[in-house]
Design an enzyme around this catalytic site. Sequence first.
Site, PDB file in Angstrom:
ATOM      1  N   SER A   1       0.706  -1.440  -0.027  1.00 18.77           N
ATOM      2  CA  SER A   1       0.195   0.091  -0.090  1.00 18.77           C
ATOM      3  C   SER A   1       0.714   1.107  -0.035  1.00 18.77           C
ATOM      4  O   SER A   1       1.999   0.886  -0.060  1.00 18.77           O
ATOM      5  CB  SER A   1      -1.224  -0.204   1.329  1.00 18.77           C
TER       6      SER A   1
ATOM      7  N   GLY B   1       1.495  -8.280   5.545  1.00 20.20           N
ATOM      8  CA  GLY B   1      -0.198  -8.553   5.795  1.00 20.20           C
ATOM      9  C   GLY B   1      -0.922  -9.219   4.892  1.00 20.20           C
ATOM     10  O   GLY B   1       0.023  -9.374   3.364  1.00 20.20           O
TER      11      GLY B   1
ATOM     12  N   TYR C   1       9.104   8.083  16.213  1.00 19.30           N
ATOM     13  CA  TYR C   1       8.687   8.247  15.232  1.00 19.30           C
ATOM     14  C   TYR C   1       9.694   8.968  14.424  1.00 19.30           C
ATOM     15  O   TYR C   1      10.387   9.111  13.130  1.00 19.30           O
ATOM     16  CB  TYR C   1       7.475   8.515  14.447  1.00 19.30           C
TER      17      TYR C   1
ATOM     18  N   THR D   1      -2.186   8.306   2.442  1.00 23.08           N
ATOM     19  CA  THR D   1      -1.695   6.817   2.739  1.00 23.08           C
ATOM     20  C   THR D   1      -2.856   6.593   3.603  1.00 23.08           C
ATOM     21  O   THR D   1      -2.892   7.324   4.263  1.00 23.08           O
ATOM     22  CB  THR D   1      -0.413   6.543   2.442  1.00 23.08           C
TER      23      THR D   1
HETATM   24  N1  LIG Z   1       2.424   8.806   4.699  1.00 26.15           N
HETATM   25  C1  LIG Z   1       3.145   9.787   5.537  1.00 26.15           C
HETATM   26  O1  LIG Z   1       2.879  11.064   5.200  1.00 26.15           O
HETATM   27  C2  LIG Z   1       4.439   9.519   5.242  1.00 26.15           C
HETATM   28  C3  LIG Z   1       5.591  10.737   5.345  1.00 26.15           C
HETATM   29  C4  LIG Z   1       6.798  10.241   5.271  1.00 26.15           C
HETATM   30  C5  LIG Z   1       7.906   9.317   5.507  1.00 26.15           C
HETATM   31  N2  LIG Z   1       6.104   8.063   5.518  1.00 26.15           N
HETATM   32  C6  LIG Z   1       7.557   6.718   5.083  1.00 26.15           C
HETATM   33  O2  LIG Z   1       7.407   6.487   4.262  1.00 26.15           O
HETATM   34  C7  LIG Z   1       6.968   4.207   4.556  1.00 26.15           C
HETATM   35  C8  LIG Z   1       5.260   4.040   4.151  1.00 26.15           C
HETATM   36  O3  LIG Z   1       4.507   4.095   4.607  1.00 26.15           O
HETATM   37  P1  LIG Z   1       2.997   5.018   3.585  1.00 26.15           P
HETATM   38  O4  LIG Z   1       2.629   6.387   4.041  1.00 26.15           O
HETATM   39  O5  LIG Z   1       3.147   4.703   2.536  1.00 26.15           O
HETATM   40  O6  LIG Z   1       2.055   4.205   4.538  1.00 26.15           O
HETATM   41  P2  LIG Z   1       1.125   2.738   4.679  1.00 26.15           P
HETATM   42  O7  LIG Z   1       0.142   2.943   3.592  1.00 26.15           O
HETATM   43  O8  LIG Z   1       0.956   2.269   5.664  1.00 26.15           O
HETATM   44  O9  LIG Z   1       2.626   1.742   3.762  1.00 26.15           O
HETATM   45  C9  LIG Z   1       3.177   0.947   5.304  1.00 26.15           C
HETATM   46  C10 LIG Z   1       3.952  -0.306   4.616  1.00 26.15           C
HETATM   47  O10 LIG Z   1       4.778  -0.761   5.501  1.00 26.15           O
HETATM   48  C11 LIG Z   1       4.270  -2.608   5.150  1.00 26.15           C
HETATM   49  N3  LIG Z   1       4.118  -2.589   6.968  1.00 26.15           N
HETATM   50  C12 LIG Z   1       4.155  -2.334   7.469  1.00 26.15           C
HETATM   51  N4  LIG Z   1       4.925  -2.859   9.003  1.00 26.15           N
HETATM   52  C13 LIG Z   1       4.630  -3.765   8.615  1.00 26.15           C
HETATM   53  C14 LIG Z   1       5.890  -4.871   9.133  1.00 26.15           C
HETATM   54  N5  LIG Z   1       6.418  -5.445  10.574  1.00 26.15           N
HETATM   55  N6  LIG Z   1       7.021  -5.690   8.305  1.00 26.15           N
HETATM   56  C15 LIG Z   1       6.392  -5.240   6.943  1.00 26.15           C
HETATM   57  N7  LIG Z   1       5.857  -5.076   6.614  1.00 26.15           N
HETATM   58  C16 LIG Z   1       5.379  -3.815   6.942  1.00 26.15           C
HETATM   59  C17 LIG Z   1       2.429  -2.529   5.607  1.00 26.15           C
HETATM   60  O11 LIG Z   1       2.238  -3.529   4.766  1.00 26.15           O
HETATM   61  P3  LIG Z   1       0.980  -4.272   5.390  1.00 26.15           P
HETATM   62  O12 LIG Z   1       0.315  -3.608   6.299  1.00 26.15           O
HETATM   63  O13 LIG Z   1       0.025  -5.151   4.724  1.00 26.15           O
HETATM   64  O14 LIG Z   1       1.774  -4.942   6.166  1.00 26.15           O
HETATM   65  C18 LIG Z   1       3.058  -1.384   4.178  1.00 26.15           C
HETATM   66  O15 LIG Z   1       2.942  -2.217   2.874  1.00 26.15           O
HETATM   67  C19 LIG Z   1       6.817   4.638   5.875  1.00 26.15           C
HETATM   68  O16 LIG Z   1       8.175   4.147   6.265  1.00 26.15           O
HETATM   69  C20 LIG Z   1       6.343   5.592   6.104  1.00 26.15           C
HETATM   70  O17 LIG Z   1       7.247   6.327   7.702  1.00 26.15           O
HETATM   71  C21 LIG Z   1       5.042   8.217   5.016  1.00 26.15           C
END
Ligand SMILES: NC(=O)c1ccc[n+]([C@@H]2O[C@H](COP(=O)([O-])OP(=O)(O)OC[C@H]3O[C@@H](n4cnc5c(N)ncnc54)[C@H](OP(=O)(O)O)[C@@H]3O)[C@@H](O)[C@H]2O)c1
Length: 263
Positions: free
Chosen positions: A13, A36, A151, A186
């Site tokens: 995702s 997941g 975080y 996200t």
């Molecule tokens: N969204 C923002 O505003 C933002 C801003 C800055 C940085 N980021 C960074 O961007 C990255 C991706 O986040 P996102 O925003 O795309 O959120 P997201 O949609 O919640 O995606 C998170 C991903 O990580 C996977 N994941 C979670 N726990 C895991 C585990 N224990 N083992 C393996 N996979 C795991 C999830 O897979 P499943 O749940 O399917 O297992 C999902 O594919 C993260 O590192 C986050 O810190 C996000």
Amino acid sequence: MSDRLALVTGASSGIGYWLARELGSRGYDLVVCSAGERLENAKSDFASLGVQVKDVTADLSTRDGVEELWNAVETLGRPLDVACLNAGIGVGGLFWETDLEQELEMVELNCVGTVQLAKYVIQHMRPLGAGKVLFTASIAGEMVAPREAVYAATKAFVLSFAHSVRYELRDTGITVTALQPGPTDTDFFHRAGMDNTEVGAKGKKESQPQDVAKQGIDALFAGDDHVYAASGKTKMEGMLANAIPGSVKGAMHEKMARPKDEK
Ligand SMILES: NC(=O)c1ccc[n+]([C@@H]2O[C@H](COP(=O)([O-])OP(=O)(O)OC[C@H]3O[C@@H](n4cnc5c(N)ncnc54)[C@H](OP(=O)(O)O)[C@@H]3O)[C@@H](O)[C@H]2O)c1
């Protein structure tokens, strides 16, 4: 089968899903991982791009999970050209109130699992003398981030780690790029328990994950050291991050991360 292979973690995702799509549409076969069931649907989407896709369900907050993923990569017996270490979670709230176990699990995933996987990836790429590695850090890694204290510290860790390893690898043919998203639409904020905050709502408006991923992959292929992605506001905040006093950054973040019903 393509002659190029890419690994993306957190590909079920959000930003990771779009990183994998971006690489698939550029002709890379993919190894994709998350913890997941959602990975299965994502895998079909990637395969529809006409590339080979290996999906690995593994919990990257554990040593065994990271090893399982790496064994799957090695079993393919192919050189890995690109690795996007992107899987990560957040935990919102005041540090003295948040759940310690949740925070330690986040540190295990965002920091420990990232170091473990990076070790395998870079030791694999080093004798090949080529490779591109993208670490998803965050603009939060350069902020003072009340209500996301642990975080933001994990993302400062990833950012520092990426910059230092990049320098070590400067003459090896391997490049390292830090992707620094701002608030992005996200599941991240929902999972972090931050639906009822300005930043939780703001992420829905400020940047879309496909734009963040596109800018991340463009920076990776350009060999850039980092990229703030994706909105103009995020880029501006990133550029000013080192010029703004900590107290001002703290106040800005506190406003965004405080629950709306809290005065
Ligand atoms: N969204 C923002 O505003 C933002 C801003 C800055 C940085 N980021 C960074 O961007 C990255 C991706 O986040 P996102 O925003 O795309 O959120 P997201 O949609 O919640 O995606 C998170 C991903 O990580 C996977 N994941 C979670 N726990 C895991 C585990 N224990 N083992 C393996 N996979 C795991 C999830 O897979 P499943 O749940 O399917 O297992 C999902 O594919 C993260 O590192 C986050 O810190 C996000």
